[in-house]
Scaffold this motif. Structure first.
Motif, PDB file in Angstrom:
ATOM      1  N   VAL A  74       8.336  61.114   4.261  1.00 58.24           N
ATOM      2  CA  VAL A  74       8.880  61.076   5.634  1.00 58.24           C
ATOM      3  C   VAL A  74       9.917  62.190   5.875  1.00 58.24           C
ATOM      4  O   VAL A  74      10.597  62.184   6.894  1.00 58.24           O
ATOM      5  N   ARG A  75       9.987  63.099   4.938  1.00 58.67           N
ATOM      6  CA  ARG A  75      10.964  64.198   5.051  1.00 58.67           C
ATOM      7  C   ARG A  75      10.773  64.957   6.362  1.00 58.67           C
ATOM      8  O   ARG A  75       9.639  65.278   6.743  1.00 58.67           O
ATOM      9  N   GLY A  76      11.880  65.224   7.030  1.00 56.47           N
ATOM     10  CA  GLY A  76      11.807  65.955   8.301  1.00 56.47           C
ATOM     11  C   GLY A  76      11.645  65.017   9.492  1.00 56.47           C
ATOM     12  O   GLY A  76      11.764  65.425  10.645  1.00 56.47           O
ATOM     13  N   LEU A  77      11.362  63.727   9.208  1.00 53.05           N
ATOM     14  CA  LEU A  77      11.141  62.764  10.301  1.00 53.05           C
ATOM     15  C   LEU A  77      12.263  61.722  10.348  1.00 53.05           C
ATOM     16  O   LEU A  77      12.139  60.701  11.025  1.00 53.05           O
ATOM     17  N   GLU A  78      13.345  62.003   9.638  1.00 53.34           N
ATOM     18  CA  GLU A  78      14.424  61.018   9.504  1.00 53.34           C
ATOM     19  C   GLU A  78      14.975  60.564  10.854  1.00 53.34           C
ATOM     20  O   GLU A  78      15.369  59.410  11.021  1.00 53.34           O
ATOM     21  N   ALA A  85       6.819  59.145  14.830  1.00 52.15           N
ATOM     22  CA  ALA A  85       6.036  59.831  13.788  1.00 52.15           C
ATOM     23  C   ALA A  85       6.378  59.353  12.379  1.00 52.15           C
ATOM     24  O   ALA A  85       5.509  59.291  11.512  1.00 52.15           O
ATOM     25  N   ARG A  86       7.656  59.007  12.130  1.00 49.94           N
ATOM     26  CA  ARG A  86       8.020  58.551  10.780  1.00 49.94           C
ATOM     27  C   ARG A  86       7.272  57.255  10.448  1.00 49.94           C
ATOM     28  O   ARG A  86       6.779  57.068   9.334  1.00 49.94           O
ATOM     29  N   CYS A  87       7.183  56.375  11.437  1.00 57.25           N
ATOM     30  CA  CYS A  87       6.533  55.079  11.202  1.00 57.25           C
ATOM     31  C   CYS A  87       5.037  55.279  10.917  1.00 57.25           C
ATOM     32  O   CYS A  87       4.470  54.588  10.080  1.00 57.25           O
ATOM     33  N   TYR A 168      15.955  43.936  10.485  1.00 59.25           N
ATOM     34  CA  TYR A 168      15.634  45.360  10.668  1.00 59.25           C
ATOM     35  C   TYR A 168      14.311  45.630   9.973  1.00 59.25           C
ATOM     36  O   TYR A 168      13.901  44.897   9.076  1.00 59.25           O
ATOM     37  N   CYS A 169      13.641  46.717  10.416  1.00 58.95           N
ATOM     38  CA  CYS A 169      12.287  46.961   9.941  1.00 58.95           C
ATOM     39  C   CYS A 169      12.243  47.178   8.435  1.00 58.95           C
ATOM     40  O   CYS A 169      11.447  46.566   7.735  1.00 58.95           O
ATOM     41  N   GLY A 170      13.128  48.036   7.908  1.00 59.74           N
ATOM     42  CA  GLY A 170      13.108  48.202   6.453  1.00 59.74           C
ATOM     43  C   GLY A 170      13.809  49.443   5.935  1.00 59.74           C
ATOM     44  O   GLY A 170      14.516  49.381   4.939  1.00 59.74           O
ATOM     45  N   CYS A 171      13.621  50.598   6.602  1.00 60.01           N
ATOM     46  CA  CYS A 171      14.132  51.823   5.973  1.00 60.01           C
ATOM     47  C   CYS A 171      15.566  52.139   6.403  1.00 60.01           C
ATOM     48  O   CYS A 171      16.054  51.643   7.408  1.00 60.01           O
ATOM     49  N   ILE A 172      16.197  53.003   5.633  1.00 62.19           N
ATOM     50  CA  ILE A 172      17.593  53.403   5.869  1.00 62.19           C
ATOM     51  C   ILE A 172      17.747  54.100   7.232  1.00 62.19           C
ATOM     52  O   ILE A 172      18.754  53.944   7.906  1.00 62.19           O
ATOM     53  N   PHE A 173      16.696  54.838   7.638  1.00 57.66           N
ATOM     54  CA  PHE A 173      16.816  55.604   8.888  1.00 57.66           C
ATOM     55  C   PHE A 173      16.767  54.678  10.103  1.00 57.66           C
ATOM     56  O   PHE A 173      17.564  54.811  11.025  1.00 57.66           O
ATOM     57  N   GLY A 174      15.833  53.740  10.091  1.00 52.85           N
ATOM     58  CA  GLY A 174      15.739  52.765  11.184  1.00 52.85           C
ATOM     59  C   GLY A 174      16.991  51.910  11.228  1.00 52.85           C
ATOM     60  O   GLY A 174      17.546  51.633  12.294  1.00 52.85           O
ATOM     61  N   LEU A 175      17.473  51.523  10.042  1.00 54.66           N
ATOM     62  CA  LEU A 175      18.663  50.660   9.975  1.00 54.66           C
ATOM     63  C   LEU A 175      19.888  51.375  10.535  1.00 54.66           C
ATOM     64  O   LEU A 175      20.644  50.809  11.326  1.00 54.66           O
ATOM     65  N   THR A 176      20.058  52.639  10.148  1.00 53.63           N
ATOM     66  CA  THR A 176      21.218  53.413  10.626  1.00 53.63           C
ATOM     67  C   THR A 176      21.204  53.494  12.157  1.00 53.63           C
ATOM     68  O   THR A 176      22.223  53.251  12.809  1.00 53.63           O
ATOM     69  N   MET A 177      20.027  53.821  12.715  1.00 50.75           N
ATOM     70  CA  MET A 177      19.935  53.944  14.184  1.00 50.75           C
ATOM     71  C   MET A 177      20.213  52.607  14.861  1.00 50.75           C
ATOM     72  O   MET A 177      20.932  52.537  15.850  1.00 50.75           O
ATOM     73  N   GLN A 178      19.636  51.542  14.294  1.00 50.79           N
ATOM     74  CA  GLN A 178      19.805  50.213  14.900  1.00 50.79           C
ATOM     75  C   GLN A 178      21.269  49.785  14.897  1.00 50.79           C
ATOM     76  O   GLN A 178      21.792  49.327  15.908  1.00 50.79           O
TER      77      GLN A 178
END
Ligand code: SF4
Length: 360
Positions: A74-78, A85-87, A168-178
């Protein structure tokens, strides 16, 4: 049929439906979700999936937690939003590894519980599944258990079975945004070096969910309820004597300092409490801490790396100050220092909700 599983909330309902619709089929679960972060949350979700599959009589296999590979994918899609696109890459990766597992096991069919998640696109999953079939001959079973009241049924099952409902869905990026959008502390990411189990932490839930499995084995009735409370996290603490001598010191839980810094000196002592002349800060010796808590620490570092249980520490705090609601800093030191002292303490109290298990 191999069933890729993302979480118990999606899998329990989904597997029940599959058992009804495919009675001849032997179902095998495959938990492959290296997207989940932190690792403790991964363990918690896996634990609840194992419990659910045990109830349904379905074997569940655990895939590798190849987090670095997932990050690479998922690099570049953080910074992509959820459903972006990351999902897509995240689904593809999980599906691809699961489909290869099906191939390895000699399974002829595969499906995924992601199909019931309202956050996922069924069309997209079907597209990836069909492409795999073309290449390897493992058929993708694209069931639709979401429509015709499926989502409502799923919520009912989640409640009835008291499944772990993650928020939260699961990943660090989604969690941070949420958490940014919610303006909420990302307390999932706290993991003290002391291994102390913090209130409403993932680790606390893991203990509780393991305990409930023991209760279920013994056929004991229980309920998991929710409770509002004032939570606490400490980010940083330092005690400095003079200009730069850092002293070994421990700030008890629920110690807070509004401006995060204070300078002053100890003014007077009364009944084993040493009063600082700023910000209501109090000092106690390690001996007095041991006496109040019934512990036998020899050094402050011992206390830092192996503190008492959170509840026990709170009992000691209450006993020392004879007050339930005190959030002033209490600093434990080996010997009470004299002269000018600087205290740096970054900590937060906040309203929170935690789960509690009650035996009926
Ligand atoms: S938000 Fe969920 S689906 Fe999207 S990349 Fe993160 S874990 Fe995967």
């Amino acid at each position: 049929m191999l069933v890729h599983i993302c979480c118990s909330v999606d899998s329990h309902f989904f597997l029940e439906k599959l058992q009804t619709d495919y009675p001849e089929e032997k179902l095998t679960g495959f938990f492959y979700d290296p997207n989940i972060h932190p690792y403790s949350e991964y363990q918690l979700r896996l634990l609840d999936v194992q419990r659910s599959c045990k109830k349904l009589g379905i074997e569940v296999l655990e895939g590798p937690y190849d987090y670095e590979n997932w990050l690479q994918a998922v690099r570049g899609l953080e910074n992509e939003p959820e459903k972006g696109a990351r999902c897509e890459v995240c689904f593809d990766k999980r599906f691809d590894v699961s489909a290869k597992k099906a191939l390895e096991l000699g399974e002829k069919k595969i499906t995924t519980t992601l199909l019931v998640s309202p956050l996922k696109s069924q069309e997209q999953l079907k597209r990836v599944g069909d492409a795999f079939y073309e290449k390897h001959g493992v058929a993708f079973i694209a069931v639709d258990y979401r429509s015709k009241g499926g989502t409502q049924d799923q919520s009912r099952v989640t409640k009835e079975e008291q499944l772990y409902r993650q928020d939260y869905c699961g990943c660090i990026f989604g969690l941070t945004m949420q958490r940014d959008q919610q303006n909420k502390l990302m307390d999932e990411m706290f993991s003290p070096i002391s291994n102390l189990t913090l209130p409403a932490s993932i680790e606390e839930r893991i203990h509780m969910y393991k305990y409930r499995m023991e209760l279920e084995d013994e056929n004991k009735e229980y309920k998991i309820i929710k409770q509002k409370f004032l939570n606490y996290r400490q980010f940083n603490f330092k005690l400095i004597k003079g200009k730069r001598e850092v002293l070994d010191a421990y700030a008890l839980s629920y110690s807070t300092l509004q401006r995060k810094k204070a300078q002053g000196r100890i003014e007077f002592t009364n009944e084993n409490i040493h009063y600082f002349n700023r910000e209501e800060i109090k000092f106690i010796t390690l001996d007095y801490f041991n006496l109040t808590c019934g512990t036998s620490y020899q050094a402050i570092k011992e206390l830092i790396f192996n503190p008492p249980h959170f509840e026990k520490e709170m009992e000691c705090r209450r006993a020392m100050l004879c007050d339930n609601y005190d959030i002033t800093p209490i600093i434990v030191v080996k010997n009470i220092p004299d002269g000018k002292l600087s205290i740096e303490l970054d900590a937060k109290t906040y309203e929170d909700v935690k789960e509690k298990l009650i035996i009926l």
